[in-house]
Write a protein that holds these residues in place. Structure first.
Motif, PDB file in Angstrom:
ATOM      1  N   ASN A  59      -7.103   5.950  11.154  1.00  0.00           N
ATOM      2  CA  ASN A  59      -6.827   6.673   9.963  1.00  0.00           C
ATOM      3  C   ASN A  59      -5.983   5.714   8.850  1.00  0.00           C
ATOM      4  O   ASN A  59      -6.430   5.463   7.587  1.00  0.00           O
ATOM      5  CB  ASN A  59      -5.975   7.963   9.858  1.00  0.00           C
ATOM      6  N   GLY A  60      -5.250   4.991   9.316  1.00  0.00           N
ATOM      7  CA  GLY A  60      -4.481   3.879   8.504  1.00  0.00           C
ATOM      8  C   GLY A  60      -5.231   2.846   8.114  1.00  0.00           C
ATOM      9  O   GLY A  60      -4.919   2.446   6.967  1.00  0.00           O
ATOM     10  N   GLU A 116      -9.567   0.902   2.000  1.00  0.00           N
ATOM     11  CA  GLU A 116      -9.845   1.738   0.523  1.00  0.00           C
ATOM     12  C   GLU A 116      -8.630   1.033  -0.494  1.00  0.00           C
ATOM     13  O   GLU A 116      -9.062   0.819  -1.615  1.00  0.00           O
ATOM     14  CB  GLU A 116      -9.701   3.150   0.624  1.00  0.00           C
ATOM     15  N   PHE A 117      -7.301   1.120   0.002  1.00  0.00           N
ATOM     16  CA  PHE A 117      -6.603   0.293  -1.082  1.00  0.00           C
ATOM     17  C   PHE A 117      -7.098  -0.932  -1.276  1.00  0.00           C
ATOM     18  O   PHE A 117      -6.920  -1.404  -2.440  1.00  0.00           O
ATOM     19  CB  PHE A 117      -5.058   0.344  -0.107  1.00  0.00           C
ATOM     20  N   VAL A 158      -0.766   7.360   9.114  1.00  0.00           N
ATOM     21  CA  VAL A 158      -1.270   6.356   8.974  1.00  0.00           C
ATOM     22  C   VAL A 158      -0.774   5.268  10.120  1.00  0.00           C
ATOM     23  O   VAL A 158      -1.521   4.238  10.173  1.00  0.00           O
ATOM     24  CB  VAL A 158      -0.619   5.721   7.535  1.00  0.00           C
ATOM     25  N   VAL A 192      -2.451   9.253  -2.527  1.00  0.00           N
ATOM     26  CA  VAL A 192      -3.812   9.830  -1.676  1.00  0.00           C
ATOM     27  C   VAL A 192      -3.425  10.901  -0.756  1.00  0.00           C
ATOM     28  O   VAL A 192      -4.291  11.501  -0.061  1.00  0.00           O
ATOM     29  CB  VAL A 192      -4.520   8.848  -1.378  1.00  0.00           C
ATOM     30  N   HIS A 230      -7.647   4.071   5.409  1.00  0.00           N
ATOM     31  CA  HIS A 230      -6.867   4.107   4.049  1.00  0.00           C
ATOM     32  C   HIS A 230      -6.549   2.626   3.458  1.00  0.00           C
ATOM     33  O   HIS A 230      -6.626   2.354   2.151  1.00  0.00           O
ATOM     34  CB  HIS A 230      -5.558   4.873   4.095  1.00  0.00           C
ATOM     35  N   TYR A 231      -6.166   1.811   4.494  1.00  0.00           N
ATOM     36  CA  TYR A 231      -5.778   0.381   4.012  1.00  0.00           C
ATOM     37  C   TYR A 231      -6.870  -0.244   3.335  1.00  0.00           C
ATOM     38  O   TYR A 231      -6.876  -1.009   2.349  1.00  0.00           O
ATOM     39  CB  TYR A 231      -4.867  -0.274   5.078  1.00  0.00           C
ATOM     40  N   ALA A 271      -1.949  10.064   2.148  1.00  0.00           N
ATOM     41  CA  ALA A 271      -2.248   9.690   3.530  1.00  0.00           C
ATOM     42  C   ALA A 271      -1.414   9.949   4.668  1.00  0.00           C
ATOM     43  O   ALA A 271      -0.144  10.154   4.383  1.00  0.00           O
ATOM     44  CB  ALA A 271      -2.436   7.949   3.556  1.00  0.00           C
ATOM     45  N   TYR A 329       0.229   3.846  -2.877  1.00  0.00           N
ATOM     46  CA  TYR A 329      -1.390   4.297  -2.814  1.00  0.00           C
ATOM     47  C   TYR A 329      -1.053   5.338  -1.629  1.00  0.00           C
ATOM     48  O   TYR A 329      -1.744   6.612  -1.704  1.00  0.00           O
ATOM     49  CB  TYR A 329      -2.146   3.278  -2.357  1.00  0.00           C
ATOM     50  N   PHE A 330      -0.556   5.043  -0.487  1.00  0.00           N
ATOM     51  CA  PHE A 330      -0.756   6.082   0.441  1.00  0.00           C
ATOM     52  C   PHE A 330      -0.078   7.419   0.161  1.00  0.00           C
ATOM     53  O   PHE A 330      -0.522   8.417   0.515  1.00  0.00           O
ATOM     54  CB  PHE A 330      -0.067   5.638   1.770  1.00  0.00           C
ATOM     55  N   PRO A 385       0.739  -1.320   0.131  1.00  0.00           N
ATOM     56  CA  PRO A 385      -0.003   0.020  -0.026  1.00  0.00           C
ATOM     57  C   PRO A 385       0.919   1.300   0.088  1.00  0.00           C
ATOM     58  O   PRO A 385       0.264   2.351  -0.251  1.00  0.00           O
ATOM     59  CB  PRO A 385      -0.890  -0.130   1.277  1.00  0.00           C
TER      60      PRO A 385
END
Length: 70
Positions: A38-39, A45-46, A27, A22, A42-43, A24, A18-19, A15
């Protein structure tokens, strides 16, 4: 980990790119390497973006996969 996956023909989802894409932030917890709330968001969504085609193939239509996500 990436080398091991490659050597054993195992798909590895990393990820980090991706982080970065976006933007992020926060995280990980500041005191250890585990995902913060928050991490995890995001993970998730990834993973959804990375695996949506496989989920669609297994579960059926894409709109059904999206409904299951909500």
């Amino acid at each position: 980990m990436l080398d091991w996956c490659s050597d054993h023909d195992v798909r590895c989802l990393d990820p980090r790119e991706y982080f970065d894409e976006v933007g992020a932030v926060n995280v990980y917890f500041s005191w250890d390497p585990h995902f913060s709330e928050n991490g995890h968001a995001h993970y998730a969504e990834f993973l959804f973006r990375s695996l949506s085609s496989e989920l669609t193939a297994v579960l059926g239509r894409r709109d059904e996969v999206i409904v299951a996500r909500e």
